[in-house]
Design a protein around this motif. Structure first.
Motif, mmCIF file in Angstrom:
data_model
loop_
_atom_site.group_PDB
_atom_site.id
_atom_site.type_symbol
_atom_site.label_atom_id
_atom_site.label_comp_id
_atom_site.label_asym_id
_atom_site.label_seq_id
_atom_site.Cartn_x
_atom_site.Cartn_y
_atom_site.Cartn_z
ATOM 1 N N ILE A 152 -0.494 45.427 -108.411
ATOM 2 C CA ILE A 152 -0.437 43.916 -108.585
ATOM 3 C C ILE A 152 -1.467 43.245 -107.454
ATOM 4 O O ILE A 152 -1.288 43.547 -106.476
ATOM 5 C CB ILE A 152 1.035 43.539 -108.149
ATOM 6 C CG1 ILE A 152 1.819 44.126 -109.416
ATOM 7 C CG2 ILE A 152 0.926 41.825 -108.429
ATOM 8 C CD1 ILE A 152 1.609 43.778 -110.814
ATOM 9 N N VAL A 153 -2.179 42.265 -107.977
ATOM 10 C CA VAL A 153 -3.162 41.343 -107.425
ATOM 11 C C VAL A 153 -2.950 40.099 -107.680
ATOM 12 O O VAL A 153 -2.804 39.675 -108.785
ATOM 13 C CB VAL A 153 -4.773 41.843 -107.685
ATOM 14 C CG1 VAL A 153 -5.742 40.951 -106.835
ATOM 15 C CG2 VAL A 153 -5.023 43.143 -107.404
ATOM 16 N N LYS A 154 -2.853 39.472 -106.488
ATOM 17 C CA LYS A 154 -3.076 37.807 -106.631
ATOM 18 C C LYS A 154 -3.878 36.999 -105.898
ATOM 19 O O LYS A 154 -3.695 37.280 -104.588
ATOM 20 C CB LYS A 154 -1.458 37.187 -106.734
ATOM 21 C CG LYS A 154 -1.236 35.710 -106.711
ATOM 22 C CD LYS A 154 -1.628 35.182 -108.156
ATOM 23 C CE LYS A 154 -1.423 33.759 -108.703
ATOM 24 N NZ LYS A 154 -2.217 33.406 -109.818
ATOM 25 N N THR A 155 -4.973 36.567 -106.407
ATOM 26 C CA THR A 155 -5.796 35.697 -105.637
ATOM 27 C C THR A 155 -6.014 34.498 -105.974
ATOM 28 O O THR A 155 -6.037 34.093 -107.097
ATOM 29 C CB THR A 155 -7.255 36.436 -105.848
ATOM 30 O OG1 THR A 155 -7.372 37.861 -105.653
ATOM 31 C CG2 THR A 155 -8.363 35.664 -105.020
ATOM 32 N N TYR A 156 -5.899 33.577 -105.009
ATOM 33 C CA TYR A 156 -6.086 32.014 -105.181
ATOM 34 C C TYR A 156 -7.385 31.720 -104.919
ATOM 35 O O TYR A 156 -7.825 32.038 -103.871
ATOM 36 C CB TYR A 156 -4.997 31.342 -104.332
ATOM 37 C CG TYR A 156 -3.546 31.536 -104.624
ATOM 38 C CD1 TYR A 156 -3.093 30.952 -105.721
ATOM 39 C CD2 TYR A 156 -2.650 32.473 -103.910
ATOM 40 C CE1 TYR A 156 -1.717 30.896 -106.101
ATOM 41 C CE2 TYR A 156 -1.465 32.568 -104.342
ATOM 42 C CZ TYR A 156 -0.926 31.945 -105.333
ATOM 43 O OH TYR A 156 0.330 32.181 -105.914
ATOM 44 N N VAL A 157 -7.841 30.753 -105.515
ATOM 45 C CA VAL A 157 -9.268 30.287 -105.421
ATOM 46 C C VAL A 157 -9.178 28.709 -105.179
ATOM 47 O O VAL A 157 -8.796 28.013 -105.987
ATOM 48 C CB VAL A 157 -10.357 30.620 -106.564
ATOM 49 C CG1 VAL A 157 -11.703 30.152 -106.227
ATOM 50 C CG2 VAL A 157 -10.346 32.168 -106.941
ATOM 51 N N SER A 158 -9.988 28.387 -104.131
ATOM 52 C CA SER A 158 -9.898 26.841 -103.988
ATOM 53 C C SER A 158 -11.189 26.516 -103.586
ATOM 54 O O SER A 158 -12.163 27.306 -103.486
ATOM 55 C CB SER A 158 -9.092 26.493 -102.624
ATOM 56 O OG SER A 158 -9.672 26.983 -101.574
ATOM 57 N N GLY A 159 -11.620 25.014 -103.810
ATOM 58 C CA GLY A 159 -13.035 24.668 -103.839
ATOM 59 C C GLY A 159 -13.831 24.695 -104.914
ATOM 60 O O GLY A 159 -13.612 25.619 -105.755
ATOM 61 N N SER A 160 -14.836 23.923 -105.194
ATOM 62 C CA SER A 160 -15.845 23.997 -106.401
ATOM 63 C C SER A 160 -17.065 23.579 -105.827
ATOM 64 O O SER A 160 -17.229 23.050 -104.845
ATOM 65 C CB SER A 160 -15.351 23.260 -107.294
ATOM 66 O OG SER A 160 -15.015 21.893 -106.938
ATOM 67 N N TRP A 161 -18.114 23.829 -106.756
ATOM 68 C CA TRP A 161 -19.180 23.169 -106.485
ATOM 69 C C TRP A 161 -19.568 21.801 -106.030
ATOM 70 O O TRP A 161 -19.027 20.920 -106.892
ATOM 71 C CB TRP A 161 -20.438 23.380 -107.641
ATOM 72 C CG TRP A 161 -22.033 23.679 -107.435
ATOM 73 C CD1 TRP A 161 -22.548 24.247 -106.723
ATOM 74 C CD2 TRP A 161 -22.614 22.241 -107.641
ATOM 75 N NE1 TRP A 161 -23.768 23.680 -106.719
ATOM 76 C CE2 TRP A 161 -23.953 22.511 -106.977
ATOM 77 C CE3 TRP A 161 -22.276 21.074 -108.168
ATOM 78 C CZ2 TRP A 161 -24.928 21.518 -107.103
ATOM 79 C CZ3 TRP A 161 -23.129 20.094 -108.086
ATOM 80 C CH2 TRP A 161 -24.650 20.436 -107.660
ATOM 81 N N PRO A 162 -20.171 21.308 -105.055
ATOM 82 C CA PRO A 162 -21.148 21.930 -104.303
ATOM 83 C C PRO A 162 -20.390 22.425 -103.126
ATOM 84 O O PRO A 162 -21.158 22.897 -102.274
ATOM 85 C CB PRO A 162 -22.111 20.857 -104.135
ATOM 86 C CG PRO A 162 -21.311 19.518 -104.213
ATOM 87 C CD PRO A 162 -20.330 19.841 -104.951
ATOM 88 N N GLY A 163 -19.202 22.537 -103.026
ATOM 89 C CA GLY A 163 -18.472 22.955 -101.655
ATOM 90 C C GLY A 163 -18.425 24.195 -101.487
ATOM 91 O O GLY A 163 -18.850 24.927 -102.634
ATOM 92 N N LYS A 164 -17.904 24.708 -100.718
ATOM 93 C CA LYS A 164 -17.821 26.146 -100.598
ATOM 94 C C LYS A 164 -16.736 26.726 -101.062
ATOM 95 O O LYS A 164 -15.525 26.132 -101.145
ATOM 96 C CB LYS A 164 -17.483 26.535 -98.906
ATOM 97 C CG LYS A 164 -17.608 28.083 -98.743
ATOM 98 C CD LYS A 164 -17.680 28.343 -97.089
ATOM 99 C CE LYS A 164 -17.684 29.679 -96.704
ATOM 100 N NZ LYS A 164 -17.511 29.934 -95.232
#
Length: 553
Positions: free
Chosen positions: A298-310
């Protein structure tokens, strides 16, 4: 003045009795009419000298928090001191106005509350909330106040104080939020610090850090500390004096070591007998090797931020695998942020895993959606940590329990009959179904939550810190109840906890997580009593009161 005369004067001063910072004498606080007893507390008397920690011990409803609220002038409407005295540095507080209390809160006395997320304002930065205290009580320009805030943040060992100053509470971990609350309480160096269950919901390593921090700051400033807790391990670590309360009455008082090792009163002996030991407990062997639930990679990855930010990725769970067999209890332990609850929520399909497979009864459920998930949701039920927030305050207990079965098509009469049976199973009367959650204690609410989770006749219960907020006697009852329910119904349990002693009581196997990965797993006896990994050994070493011989009568 001769040296001899000066020595005599110093000796005379040292011989004088030390004036207590807080003196509570024969205190009684009345309850509103119709309550289960006339007074919330009565005939309460103790002192907190400078530089000492006095612990108030007792079950829910014993009056610990009422005493703290009376000292702080925070009693809710309907609760009134009707007898006795509360003196802070010789100043009488019974009868003081709210304006007087406001002048004392901060510079002279301060309080650290149990739940930092509710104690902090979610729409103000942490720096602004500490700045409020300074603005209210001292004359300093803004740059000086900011520097004082950064200094106290550093003293309570918050990483990167400048970033913490501009952060909001939801952006910090539980341990960091509690350090912010402690910083607010200590920035004006009060003479009295009241701590109301400040470490209850924290993992053992964070708990150890917070306790060490309170002790260090108290020693540096000579602060008197009134510490409220139900954790005897915490008491053994930090207390100088102990006051034991039961139903508003003072049962026993004395030096901590004396009370904890040689209790005089039956009630104190009962509380000590309920303290879980870190030891192997005999459990019926699990004979069915066919996995009820099999979670793989099991893998759970959270992604935050969007272009043009990091773009930022947080790997909450990394390639975690576990198996739960019928009638087996599997424990997951680890620090805050280790991924315990995230893994459990992925398994329960409350959140979607980023990758991996989940098989229940041989069927893959990791990628199912909507109605296709209904049979699985019925088979897997969750008991959450906080019974106060788990139940709808506007619904009767009966309505909350039968809601799930009704959603799955069970007729109303059958669902209600099952709810009555469950009341007996969790040792409550069926009449409780007509009452509202506010009419029950914390332990009773947790029993109701257990009944609700069993109403759909699940095959797997996920208990997420289900006993961490309960006092030791209620905790022991709930653990025994879960064990009995498992033997009667055959339900499997995935038990998430930060308390290793509790894990040793109820678990057949234990999984240890760190930073999203499983670092060790195996039979509870092997993992908790003979760990292979350094991290597991560090967790065990951080458990408060480890190795302390509690007197159990």
């Amino acid at each position: 003045m001769t040296v001899e005369k000066e020595v005599k004067e110093v000796a005379a001063r040292e011989a004088l009795p030390v004036q207590p910072v807080l003196a509570v004498r024969d205190l009684a606080v009345a309850l509103p009419r119709g309550a289960d007893r006339p007074n919330a507390v009565e005939h309460i008397g103790f002192e907190v000298p400078p530089g000492q920690i006095v612990c108030l011990l007792g079950e829910s409803g014993s009056g610990k928090s009422v005493i703290a609220s009376a000292v702080m002038g925070l009693l809710p409407p309907g609760l009134t001191p009707v007898a006795g005295s509360i003196q802070l540095n010789g100043r009488e507080l019974v009868g003081a106005t709210q304006a007087e209390f406001r002048r004392l809160r901060g510079p002279t006395m301060a309080m650290v509350f149990q739940e930092p997320m509710t104690a902090l304002n979610p729409v103000m930065t942490c720096g602004e909330q500490i700045d409020e205290v300074l603005t209210q009580h001292v004359r300093m320009d803004k740059p000086a106040r900011r520097q004082a805030i950064l200094d106290i943040m550093a003293r309570v060992r918050l990483p990167d104080p400048a970033r913490m100053y501009d952060s909001y509470p939801h952006q910090l971990s539980g341990g960091q939020r509690q350090r912010i609350v402690i910083a607010i309480a200590l920035i004006l160096k009060p003479a009295l610090l009241i701590c109301d269950e400040p470490t209850t919901a924290l993992d053992v390593t964070t708990q150890a850090e917070i306790l060490k921090l309170i002790r260090e700051l108290q020693t540096e400033n000579g602060t008197a500390v009134l510490f409220i807790t139900h954790d005897f391990g915490v008491v053994a670590e930090i207390a100088d004096q102990v006051v034991v309360l039961q139903l508003g009455k003072m049962i026993e008082r004395g030096p901590a070591r004396s009370v904890l090792t040689q209790p005089r009163e039956p009630y104190t002996k009962m509380l000590l007998a309920a303290v879980p030991e870190l030891a192997a407990h005999p459990r019926p062997p699990v004979t069915d090797n066919f996995p009820l639930l099999d979670a793989r990679s099991i893998v759970k990855t959270y992604v935050s931020g969007s272009w043009p930010g990091k773009r930022r990725e947080v790997h909450a769970v990394k390639e975690a695998s576990l198996v739960v067999r019928p009638k087996e209890t599997v424990g997951i332990v680890g620090e805050s942020g280790s991924g315990k609850s995230t893994l459990a929520r992925c398994i329960a399909r409350l959140i979607d895993p980023t990758a991996g497979e989940i098989h229940a009864n041989g069927r893959s459920v990791a990628h199912l959606r909507g109605r296709l998930l209904s049979p699985f949701r019925r088979d897997v039920q969750v008991i959450f940590q906080d019974p106060y927030r788990s139940l709808n305050p506007r619904q009767t207990v009966g309505a909350s329990i039968i809601e799930g079965p009704l959603n799955f098509g069970v007729p109303y009469d059958k669902a209600l009959k099952r709810a009555e049976e469950l009341m007996h199973l969790v040792r409550l009367k069926p009449e409780a179904l007509r009452r509202y959650p506010s009419e029950f204690s914390g332990g009773q609410r947790q029993r109701i939550c257990i009944a609700r989770s069993l109403a759909c006749e699940p095959k797997l219960l996920i208990a997420d810190e289900a006993v961490s907020a309960l006092d030791v006697s209620v905790q022991a009852q709930i653990l025994k109840l879960l064990d009995e329910i498992q033997q009667k119904t055959g339900v499997s349990i995935l038990f998430i906890t930060h308390d290793l002693r509790v894990a040793s009581q109820i678990c057949d196997r234990v999984i240890v997580m760190r930073q999203g990965a499983i670092v060790e797993q195996g039979p509870a006896r092997d993992v908790l009593l003979a760990p292979r990994e350094d991290y597991t050994r560090a967790l065990l070493a951080a458990a408060p009161g480890r190795g302390f011989a509690f007197g159990r009568g």
